[in-house]
Design a protein around this motif. Structure first.
Motif, PDB file in Angstrom:
ATOM      1  N   ASP A 120       2.115   1.514  -3.612  1.00 51.59           N
ATOM      2  CA  ASP A 120       1.050   1.822  -4.567  1.00 51.59           C
ATOM      3  C   ASP A 120       0.599   3.274  -4.429  1.00 51.59           C
ATOM      4  O   ASP A 120       0.483   4.016  -5.423  1.00 51.59           O
ATOM      5  N   PHE A 121       0.386   3.701  -3.211  1.00 50.66           N
ATOM      6  CA  PHE A 121      -0.077   5.076  -2.976  1.00 50.66           C
ATOM      7  C   PHE A 121       0.997   6.071  -3.410  1.00 50.66           C
ATOM      8  O   PHE A 121       0.713   7.065  -4.094  1.00 50.66           O
TER       9      PHE A 121
ATOM     10  N   GLU B 156       0.839  -1.208   0.000  1.00 50.75           N
ATOM     11  CA  GLU B 156       0.000   0.000   0.000  1.00 50.75           C
ATOM     12  C   GLU B 156       0.876   1.260   0.000  1.00 50.75           C
ATOM     13  O   GLU B 156       0.563   2.248  -0.678  1.00 50.75           O
TER      14      GLU B 156
ATOM     15  N   PHE C  85       0.154  11.555   3.355  1.00 49.35           N
ATOM     16  CA  PHE C  85      -1.199  11.609   2.785  1.00 49.35           C
ATOM     17  C   PHE C  85      -1.858  10.228   2.811  1.00 49.35           C
ATOM     18  O   PHE C  85      -3.081  10.126   2.926  1.00 49.35           O
ATOM     19  N   LEU C  86      -1.054   9.178   2.721  1.00 47.30           N
ATOM     20  CA  LEU C  86      -1.609   7.826   2.866  1.00 47.30           C
ATOM     21  C   LEU C  86      -2.021   7.580   4.318  1.00 47.30           C
ATOM     22  O   LEU C  86      -3.121   7.071   4.590  1.00 47.30           O
TER      23      LEU C  86
ATOM     24  N   TYR D 234      17.735   4.508  -1.414  1.00 51.05           N
ATOM     25  CA  TYR D 234      17.804   5.891  -0.919  1.00 51.05           C
ATOM     26  C   TYR D 234      17.294   5.952   0.526  1.00 51.05           C
ATOM     27  O   TYR D 234      17.920   6.554   1.401  1.00 51.05           O
TER      28      TYR D 234
ATOM     29  N   THR E 159       3.415   5.762  -5.562  1.00 43.95           N
ATOM     30  CA  THR E 159       3.569   5.817  -7.022  1.00 43.95           C
ATOM     31  C   THR E 159       2.545   6.772  -7.626  1.00 43.95           C
ATOM     32  O   THR E 159       2.853   7.548  -8.524  1.00 43.95           O
ATOM     33  N   LYS E 160       1.332   6.723  -7.097  1.00 43.05           N
ATOM     34  CA  LYS E 160       0.272   7.590  -7.642  1.00 43.05           C
ATOM     35  C   LYS E 160       0.350   9.028  -7.133  1.00 43.05           C
ATOM     36  O   LYS E 160       0.156   9.975  -7.893  1.00 43.05           O
ATOM     37  N   TYR E 161       0.600   9.195  -5.831  1.00 40.18           N
ATOM     38  CA  TYR E 161       0.342  10.499  -5.226  1.00 40.18           C
ATOM     39  C   TYR E 161       1.528  11.151  -4.505  1.00 40.18           C
ATOM     40  O   TYR E 161       1.422  12.297  -4.079  1.00 40.18           O
ATOM     41  N   ASP E 162       2.623  10.432  -4.345  1.00 37.64           N
ATOM     42  CA  ASP E 162       3.728  11.024  -3.581  1.00 37.64           C
ATOM     43  C   ASP E 162       5.041  10.306  -3.919  1.00 37.64           C
ATOM     44  O   ASP E 162       5.687   9.715  -3.044  1.00 37.64           O
ATOM     45  N   PRO E 163       5.449  10.393  -5.218  1.00 32.96           N
ATOM     46  CA  PRO E 163       6.592   9.572  -5.662  1.00 32.96           C
ATOM     47  C   PRO E 163       7.949  10.152  -5.276  1.00 32.96           C
ATOM     48  O   PRO E 163       8.833  10.289  -6.113  1.00 32.96           O
ATOM     49  N   GLN E 164       8.107  10.481  -3.999  1.00 34.92           N
ATOM     50  CA  GLN E 164       9.409  10.938  -3.517  1.00 34.92           C
ATOM     51  C   GLN E 164      10.278   9.718  -3.177  1.00 34.92           C
ATOM     52  O   GLN E 164       9.755   8.691  -2.755  1.00 34.92           O
ATOM     53  N   PRO E 165      11.592   9.884  -3.285  1.00 34.07           N
ATOM     54  CA  PRO E 165      12.471   8.728  -3.039  1.00 34.07           C
ATOM     55  C   PRO E 165      12.285   8.102  -1.652  1.00 34.07           C
ATOM     56  O   PRO E 165      12.391   6.882  -1.519  1.00 34.07           O
TER      57      PRO E 165
END
Lengths: 171, 171
Positions: free
Chosen positions: A43-44, A40, A73-74, A59, A46-52
């Motif tokens: 998945d979350f 989760e 946010f998740l 990293y 990748t969609k909404y917060d793709p920070q390293p």
């Protein structure tokens, strides 16, 4: 109650939905605990917060957090989902006006078990007798009793009077 | 640029990531517009906000909103995702401290195209020379130029000095 650790479909039973008048200052609710999974988090993010720090294992392991952490946010969205699944709001809910603040106080990681307590900290009638405003304070803790998230959310609720008169509610 | 209307993978190019000192008061950024889809509204709501107004078509059509609306938490998360995809934060980002407020000012529906402007409204060095605090004000509007969401989010960023000295940053 392991099944409560995952998202479960909402079971709406009319008798436990609450009107404005039924929320009392100081009243507290305990949401079912919920498990944070690595799937989760990925998945979350990748969609909404793709920070390293949320998606890049190498990293993250070399960062101050020593590993991947959940997007705030998740964490926030999972918290709200558990509150909704407690079946206190329903058709008596009109609209979420917003969040007064959100504080991310500790990182959330995979396999954390998250507990949410909800307290009624404000309850105010509005000039419209068919609705009232309730502010809920959410405190989310992990399995180590660390507070991970704090927020207050204000919602507009239908009053019993509006239900009796079937009055049309408008924002 | 239709492809910018959907979630796109982040392309991290080091030269456009920003240190604390590079955020100037009043500076504004425009995020790529993004499309809200009915599938995403349903998927997110099932997981995190299974209220009838987000998942029950018949209920929603007879409500004051005349149809299904997005969970505010989805709107907020999509907004943040677009900001992250703008590649201004990256490894220079330390931690999101929280949100000062979130206001849901108008409903978001399927097929809405959402535009986010981000303004630097505060920039404060901290007692630790390796990090600084920046507050960003987000204004999200739809294709009719209605504001649908307002929020301010405070983040801790690495300073150029921390980068030069490779000093370990701790919260």
């Amino acid at each position: 109650m392991c099944n409560t650790l995952h998202n479960t479909p909402i079971k709406r039973t009319e008798e436990i939905l609450m009107f404005f008048e039924e929320f009392k200052l100081g009243q507290r609710f305990q949401c079912d605990p919920i498990l944070m999974t690595s799937e989760e988090i990925a998945d979350f993010a990748t969609k909404y917060d793709p920070q390293p720090i949320h998606v890049d294992k190498e990293y993250a392991e070399n960062s101050m957090f020593n590993g991947i952490i959940s997007s705030g946010f998740l964490t926030l969205s999972k918290m709200w989902g558990q509150w909704i699944r407690l079946n206190k709001l329903g058709e008596e809910f009109i609209v979420g006006k917003g969040l007064d603040y959100v504080k991310f106080t500790a990182p959330v990681r995979k396999n954390d078990v998250l507990y949410t307590e909800v307290e009624v900290v404000n309850s105010t009638p509005t000039s419209n007798p068919s609705r009232g405003k309730v502010t809920l304070k959410f405190t989310m803790t992990n399995q180590y009793e660390e507070v991970v998230l704090l927020t207050e959310i204000t919602v507009l609720l239908k009053t019993k009077e509006s239900s009796n008169t079937k009055q049309l509610v408008t924002v």
